[in-house]
Design a protein around this motif. Structure first.
Motif, PDB file in Angstrom:
ATOM      1  N   SER A  82      45.230  99.070 110.693  1.00 38.43           N
ATOM      2  CA  SER A  82      46.450  98.291 110.733  1.00 38.43           C
ATOM      3  C   SER A  82      46.224  96.931 110.076  1.00 38.43           C
ATOM      4  CB  SER A  82      46.883  98.094 112.185  1.00 38.43           C
ATOM      5  OG  SER A  82      47.909  97.145 112.272  1.00 38.43           O
ATOM      6  N   ALA A  83      47.320  96.289 109.683  1.00 39.75           N
ATOM      7  CA  ALA A  83      47.229  94.960 109.079  1.00 39.75           C
ATOM      8  C   ALA A  83      46.738  93.916 110.071  1.00 39.75           C
ATOM      9  CB  ALA A  83      48.591  94.554 108.529  1.00 39.75           C
ATOM     10  N   PHE A  84      46.873  94.175 111.360  1.00 42.19           N
ATOM     11  CA  PHE A  84      46.446  93.209 112.364  1.00 42.19           C
ATOM     12  C   PHE A  84      44.927  93.051 112.410  1.00 42.19           C
ATOM     13  CE2 PHE A  84      50.638  94.495 113.970  1.00 42.19           C
ATOM     14  CZ  PHE A  84      51.241  93.245 113.930  1.00 42.19           C
ATOM     15  N   TRP A  85      44.194  94.001 111.840  1.00 40.97           N
ATOM     16  CA  TRP A  85      42.735  93.887 111.791  1.00 40.97           C
ATOM     17  C   TRP A  85      42.294  92.723 110.923  1.00 40.97           C
ATOM     18  CZ3 TRP A  85      38.866  96.733 114.197  1.00 40.97           C
ATOM     19  CH2 TRP A  85      39.311  97.776 114.998  1.00 40.97           C
ATOM     20  N   ILE A  86      43.174  92.224 110.055  1.00 41.18           N
ATOM     21  CA  ILE A  86      42.833  91.098 109.192  1.00 41.18           C
ATOM     22  C   ILE A  86      42.589  89.841 110.019  1.00 41.18           C
ATOM     23  CG2 ILE A  86      45.093  90.131 108.641  1.00 41.18           C
ATOM     24  CD1 ILE A  86      43.012  90.865 105.795  1.00 41.18           C
ATOM     25  N   LEU A  87      43.150  89.800 111.229  1.00 40.49           N
ATOM     26  CA  LEU A  87      42.943  88.641 112.103  1.00 40.49           C
ATOM     27  C   LEU A  87      41.487  88.517 112.545  1.00 40.49           C
ATOM     28  CD1 LEU A  87      46.155  88.960 114.287  1.00 40.49           C
ATOM     29  CD2 LEU A  87      45.752  87.410 112.371  1.00 40.49           C
ATOM     30  N   LEU A  88      40.747  89.604 112.511  1.00 39.37           N
ATOM     31  CA  LEU A  88      39.343  89.562 112.905  1.00 39.37           C
ATOM     32  C   LEU A  88      38.457  88.862 111.878  1.00 39.37           C
ATOM     33  CD1 LEU A  88      38.720  93.042 114.529  1.00 39.37           C
ATOM     34  CD2 LEU A  88      38.967  90.838 115.641  1.00 39.37           C
ATOM     35  N   LEU A  89      39.010  88.497 110.732  1.00 36.02           N
ATOM     36  CA  LEU A  89      38.223  87.752 109.745  1.00 36.02           C
ATOM     37  C   LEU A  89      37.824  86.373 110.255  1.00 36.02           C
ATOM     38  CD1 LEU A  89      39.884  88.616 106.337  1.00 36.02           C
ATOM     39  CD2 LEU A  89      37.588  89.194 107.106  1.00 36.02           C
ATOM     40  N   VAL A  90      38.559  85.837 111.225  1.00 28.56           N
ATOM     41  CA  VAL A  90      38.234  84.519 111.761  1.00 28.56           C
ATOM     42  C   VAL A  90      37.329  84.598 112.988  1.00 28.56           C
ATOM     43  CG1 VAL A  90      40.307  83.428 110.833  1.00 28.56           C
ATOM     44  CG2 VAL A  90      40.359  84.423 113.112  1.00 28.56           C
ATOM     45  N   VAL A  91      37.036  85.806 113.460  1.00 24.27           N
ATOM     46  CA  VAL A  91      36.177  85.993 114.634  1.00 24.27           C
ATOM     47  C   VAL A  91      34.746  86.218 114.165  1.00 24.27           C
ATOM     48  CG1 VAL A  91      35.736  87.429 116.656  1.00 24.27           C
ATOM     49  CG2 VAL A  91      38.090  86.996 115.932  1.00 24.27           C
ATOM     50  N   PRO A  92      33.805  85.373 114.596  1.00 21.80           N
ATOM     51  CA  PRO A  92      32.420  85.560 114.169  1.00 21.80           C
ATOM     52  C   PRO A  92      31.877  86.922 114.597  1.00 21.80           C
ATOM     53  CG  PRO A  92      32.713  83.415 115.192  1.00 21.80           C
ATOM     54  CD  PRO A  92      33.981  84.183 115.412  1.00 21.80           C
ATOM     55  N   PHE A  93      31.078  87.510 113.751  1.00 23.42           N
ATOM     56  CA  PHE A  93      30.420  88.802 113.913  1.00 23.42           C
ATOM     57  C   PHE A  93      31.389  89.973 113.833  1.00 23.42           C
ATOM     58  CE2 PHE A  93      27.553  85.852 116.102  1.00 23.42           C
ATOM     59  CZ  PHE A  93      26.455  85.977 115.258  1.00 23.42           C
ATOM     60  N   ALA A  94      32.642  89.804 114.213  1.00 26.04           N
ATOM     61  CA  ALA A  94      33.634  90.864 114.003  1.00 26.04           C
ATOM     62  C   ALA A  94      34.064  90.877 112.542  1.00 26.04           C
ATOM     63  CB  ALA A  94      34.829  90.668 114.910  1.00 26.04           C
TER      64      ALA A  94
END
Length: 175
Positions: free
Chosen positions: A141-153
């Protein structure tokens, strides 16, 4: 730098495609009409499109399109060209400000800054939508792009965006 070492190591992980018990080592899922699996991961221009056609698609035709899919090569070309386009944007701003200071045209400064920010936001939005389409190609999903700001994720998302191959959902398999 240490955070990106695991992402580089993901590229060398062995594939489990040879463990597929249904016979075809390139296929992950088989139904009565379709064979869905990963295509080979190669960063090549194996089709008739060239780099300029990819850039035209990324920055002109598909820049506001959040639906659809983007190939691995499109993501690499789009993000790779981002620095060049941003550099050209800064050089245009510097040139316009130089012309303003030499000629004394006061209205040129706000026009220069407005043009800079419009091109800056447009380019970032085009690459952002490209990354969303790339996630769609990886069946995320497009919401996975939000994990770019989470370290290690973000290592996992970067792996899905720039290393892992595309899903081939168009190959028809007869059983």
């Amino acid at each position: 730098m240490i955070i990106f070492i695991p992402a580089a190591l993901l590229f060398f992980l062995l594939s489990e495609q040879c463990l597929n018990k249904y016979g075809d080592s390139n296929v992950q899922m088989i139904s009565s009409t379709y064979a869905i699996g990963y295509v080979k991961t190669k960063i090549t221009l194996s089709n008739e499109k060239g780099i300029l056609e990819y850039l035209r698609d990324i920055y002109l035709y598909h820049s506001f399109r959040l639906t659809g899919r983007a190939k691995l090569i499109e993501a690499n070309i789009g993000v790779g060209s981002l620095g060049t386009i941003m550099g050209l944007n800064v050089n245009i701003l510097a040139l316009l400000l130089l012309i303003k200071s030499e000629m004394g045209i006061a209205i040129l400064e706000p026009i220069s800054w407005a043009l800079f920010y419009i091109l800056y936001i447009y380019t970032l939005f085009a690459v952002f939508t490209l990354l969303i389409r790339r996630l769609h190609d990886s069946l995320y999903s497009a919401f996975w792009i939000l994990l770019l700001v989470v370290p290690f994720a973000n290592v996992f998302i970067l792996y899905r965006l720039f290393i892992k191959g595309s899903w081939d959902v168009n190959s028809i398999k007869e059983i």
